[in-house]
Write a protein that holds these residues in place. Structure first.
Motif, PDB file in Angstrom:
ATOM      1  N   LEU A   1      19.324   8.710-108.204  1.00 17.86           N
ATOM      2  CA  LEU A   1      20.646   9.294-108.419  1.00 17.86           C
ATOM      3  C   LEU A   1      20.823  10.508-107.505  1.00 17.86           C
ATOM      4  CD1 LEU A   1      20.741   9.206-112.341  1.00 17.86           C
ATOM      5  CD2 LEU A   1      21.117   7.352-110.711  1.00 17.86           C
ATOM      6  N   SER A   2      22.087  10.808-107.194  1.00 17.99           N
ATOM      7  CA  SER A   2      22.374  11.919-106.276  1.00 17.99           C
ATOM      8  C   SER A   2      23.373  12.893-106.889  1.00 17.99           C
ATOM      9  CB  SER A   2      22.937  11.379-104.952  1.00 17.99           C
ATOM     10  OG  SER A   2      22.026  10.490-104.340  1.00 17.99           O
ATOM     11  N   ASN A   3      23.415  14.104-106.344  1.00 20.40           N
ATOM     12  CA  ASN A   3      24.355  15.126-106.800  1.00 20.40           C
ATOM     13  C   ASN A   3      25.797  14.677-106.547  1.00 20.40           C
ATOM     14  OD1 ASN A   3      22.047  16.577-107.273  1.00 20.40           O
ATOM     15  ND2 ASN A   3      22.321  17.978-105.535  1.00 20.40           N
TER      16      ASN A   3
ATOM     17  N   VAL B   1      28.439   8.998-110.683  1.00 19.72           N
ATOM     18  CA  VAL B   1      27.093   9.390-110.280  1.00 19.72           C
ATOM     19  C   VAL B   1      26.642   8.444-109.167  1.00 19.72           C
ATOM     20  CG1 VAL B   1      24.710   9.721-111.029  1.00 19.72           C
ATOM     21  CG2 VAL B   1      26.596  10.142-112.637  1.00 19.72           C
TER      22      VAL B   1
ATOM     23  N   THR C   1      24.460   6.162-107.180  1.00 17.75           N
ATOM     24  CA  THR C   1      23.268   5.500-107.711  1.00 17.75           C
ATOM     25  C   THR C   1      22.748   4.430-106.754  1.00 17.75           C
ATOM     26  OG1 THR C   1      24.103   5.838-109.970  1.00 17.75           O
ATOM     27  CG2 THR C   1      22.322   4.240-109.678  1.00 17.75           C
TER      28      THR C   1
ATOM     29  N   VAL D   1      15.724   7.690-115.839  1.00 15.00           N
ATOM     30  CA  VAL D   1      16.064   8.692-114.827  1.00 15.00           C
ATOM     31  C   VAL D   1      16.974   9.725-115.480  1.00 15.00           C
ATOM     32  CG1 VAL D   1      17.079   9.114-112.560  1.00 15.00           C
ATOM     33  CG2 VAL D   1      15.935   6.929-113.027  1.00 15.00           C
TER      34      VAL D   1
ATOM     35  N   TYR E   1      19.563  13.141-115.421  1.00 14.15           N
ATOM     36  CA  TYR E   1      20.647  13.684-114.595  1.00 14.15           C
ATOM     37  C   TYR E   1      21.317  14.770-115.424  1.00 14.15           C
ATOM     38  CZ  TYR E   1      24.437  13.360-111.098  1.00 14.15           C
ATOM     39  OH  TYR E   1      25.327  13.594-110.082  1.00 14.15           O
TER      40      TYR E   1
ATOM     41  N   THR F   1      24.029  16.984-111.202  1.00 17.93           N
ATOM     42  CA  THR F   1      22.840  17.315-110.429  1.00 17.93           C
ATOM     43  C   THR F   1      21.709  16.374-110.799  1.00 17.93           C
ATOM     44  OG1 THR F   1      23.507  19.644-110.488  1.00 17.93           O
ATOM     45  CG2 THR F   1      21.235  19.163-109.805  1.00 17.93           C
ATOM     46  N   ALA F   2      21.087  15.797-109.775  1.00 18.29           N
ATOM     47  CA  ALA F   2      19.937  14.932-110.011  1.00 18.29           C
ATOM     48  C   ALA F   2      18.714  15.771-110.325  1.00 18.29           C
ATOM     49  CB  ALA F   2      19.680  14.063-108.782  1.00 18.29           C
ATOM     50  N   SER F   3      17.829  15.230-111.145  1.00 17.14           N
ATOM     51  CA  SER F   3      16.607  15.961-111.504  1.00 17.14           C
ATOM     52  C   SER F   3      15.645  16.007-110.327  1.00 17.14           C
ATOM     53  CB  SER F   3      15.926  15.291-112.689  1.00 17.14           C
ATOM     54  OG  SER F   3      16.768  15.346-113.821  1.00 17.14           O
TER      55      SER F   3
END
Length: 584
Positions: A482-484, A494, A496, A568, A570, A582-584
């Protein structure tokens, strides 16, 4: 059970125009076929039926198995095509009959076609259209169940506070329907009201009001004479819910009426968390299975064992299949549910009516949207099929390939082996079987995944001594990435990279561990209502309803669960109308 469908398939709208034409001689015009039928209610021209109806109600209802619902059509608000279905044609019933159905339920919402004031006259044109549709089905040799449908929540629900008006309108409606159809053959059944409900009433009051409506319906139809003197009459529980207390209430009403031609009706949409995929109900697990077995046992013990037939007027799940959205119920889990439902109904002696708002049969093409899915439904009418703990085996691309095990559910059948297309896999080399534990070897999985591209690389069939084979997809995956992102409460996605995986559910919690989102009683939010995957678009959509329910400036941790077993995390924060992810 509350009658819930996806809004795209089952929209509730406000009152439309009110018809106030005097009901006199009803002439049925062949709207689609060009055929003109005789005047309604004329005993010289009743609809013809190819069916000889058994004398006993039990045998007659058994002969109606299986049944199908003409959903979201004549029950649509305000008109037949308002919810996206095309006008009904004779060819539709030809198709339904050819596919093995022996009866159809034709839900009708009369509200916008009946005067809201005395004498509560039903519009003659609408009545004639209803009769045309009914007669087409009867002419195909189908039993037909005709009812009063969404009127239940549109105005009948006001009975506690507007008793006399609701009762007068209900009685007037059934008086006109009964008169119009009094000389139709006994293959036509009447159902008093769909999923009855009453606003602002105690449980005791609701029980009394439904008993009053069912009793009045019975009196009106029987007094109208003709074929109505012995017509099969279908009476519901409150909400058509199959709970023991509500079925006991209906049983008491039936006992008071002393009529051998009565049929009990309830609906079944499964254990709620599984039915809509909420609260972690992703699998057709032991809890969901017990909910089903208990429900059918109650139907049998309360009614069937006492000589009263049960017509399961609607069944399915509340959110699947829905061709307008990604599958909220994983396909294999849904197949297991439908397979067992057919079996439990047969064991209980219950006739089942598939709820179809347009999800199964495409009314425009008269083709099944998913023929393989319908094949499982059709097979369940007569036999059992073996299944397994999953219809997917995930093989991680970035790790060494190892053997993987599935648990077979033979359902009384015998396992015959594994095939890939016409090629039979070799026991001992490609797989081993220990009891019901089926293990695919690392060598077989290496061969089946081929070039190891993300997604389904091969499909196997587990075949059994009877019923349908169970398909198992061999899937190459890596944990999704996943991305910001930034967006608004009206539109936030999100980014993905699914990398072959499939989304199962989503948890949402605040920093203190409390639940976030519109379903604040569980951390696991509802699939397609709070979040929805977009595989081709490479994103997960968070809905405006979910985002709107979040507290401002309170960070929320989302945990996305995937069918491979990967999770995942987030983080999203809403501030006024803006959203930051924000992705972890």
């Amino acid at each position: 059970m509350k009658d819930i469908r996806h809004p795209a398939l089952h929209r509730h709208r406000g009152p439309g125009r009110l018809a106030a034409l005097l009901l006199t001689l009803l002439v049925v015009v062949g709207l689609s076929s060009g055929t003109t039928m005789a005047a309604a209610g004329n005993p010289a021209h009743p609809a013809r039926s190819k069916v000889r109806v058994p004398a006993s109600a039990m045998d007659a209802v058994a002969a109606m198995q299986p049944s199908w619902n003409l959903g979201n059509t004549l029950d649509a608000i305000p008109d037949e095509t308002s919810w996206g279905n095309p006008p009904v044609t004779k060819a539709l019933f030809d198709t339904v009959r050819a596919q093995g159905f022996r009866s159809v339920r034709i839900p009708v919402t009369w509200t916008d076609h009946q005067s809201a004031t005395a004498p509560y006259t039903i519009d003659a044109t609408f009545m004639s259209r209803v009769r045309q549709v009914v007669d087409w089905a009867l002419a195909d040799g189908l039993y037909v169940v005709l009812n009063v449908h969404h009127d239940s929540w549109q105005w009948i629900a006001d009975m506690p506070t507007d008793h006399d008006k609701v009762r007068a309108r209900f009685d007037a409606g059934w008086s006109q329907i009964a008169t119009t159809f009094r000389d139709e053959p006994r293959t036509l059944l009447f159902e008093s009201v769909n999923e009855p409900q009453f606003n602002n009433a105690t449980d005791a009051q609701k029980t009394q009001l439904l008993d009053e409506l069912n009793t009045s319906f019975h009196t009106i139809v029987r007094a109208s004479g003709g074929g109505n003197a012995s017509r099969l009459l279908v009476l519901p529980t409150l909400g058509c819910t199959p709970s023991q207390a509500l079925m006991n209430d209906l049983s008491a009403t039936m006992g008071k009426l002393h009529d051998p031609n009565l049929v009990a009706t309830v609906h079944y949409y499964g254990w709620y968390p599984f039915s809509v995929n909420i609260a972690g109900g992703t699998r057709y697990d032991a809890t969901a299975q017990k909910d089903m077995t208990d429900a059918f046992a109650r139907m049998h013990d309360t009614f069937v064992a006492q000589g009263i037939p049960v017509y399961l007027g609607e069944y399915g799940t509340l959110s699947w299949p829905d061709y307008t959205h990604p599958d909220s119920v994983e396909r294999g889990e849904g197949l297991k549910y439908l397979e067992q439902l057919g079996y439990q109904a047969r064991v209980a002696g219950v006739t089942t009516a598939l709820w179809d708002p347009f999800s199964y049969l495409n009314r425009s093409t008269l083709q099944w949207r998913d023929p393989a899915l319908f094949a499982w439904i059709r097979s369940s009418w007569t036999t059992r099929s073996g299944t397994a703990s999953s219809d997917k085996v995930f093989v991680r691309k970035s790790s060494p390939i190892t053997a993987q095990t599935l648990t077979l559910n033979p359902n009384g059948t015998t396992f015959r082996g594994l095939w890939q297309g016409s090629t039979r896999l070799v026991a001992g080399r490609d797989y081993t079987l220990s009891g019901n534990q089926l293990t695919l070897t690392a060598a077989a999985l290496t061969r089946l995944t081929g070039d190891h591209a993300y997604g389904v690389d091969a499909t196997l069939q587990a075949r059994f001594s009877r019923g349908l084979p169970w398909n198992v997809d061999i899937v190459t995956y890596d944990p999704p990435v996943l991305s910001n992102a930034t967006g608004t409460t009206a539109s936030f996605t999100v980014p993905t990279q699914y990398r072959g995986d499939v989304l199962a559910t989503m948890e949402a919690t605040y920093a203190d561990g409390s639940n976030a989102g519109q379903a604040d009683w569980t951390p696991y939010q509802e699939f397609n209502r709070a979040f929805s995957p977009d595989y081709s678009g490479g994103r997960i959509n968070l809905t405006p309803d979910f985002l709107g329910a979040l507290h401002d400036d309170a960070p929320v941790t989302l945990t996305f669960h995937f069918w491979s077993g990967a999770t995942v995390t987030y983080h999203v924060t809403k501030s006024a109308g803006s959203v930051t992810g924000t992705a972890s």
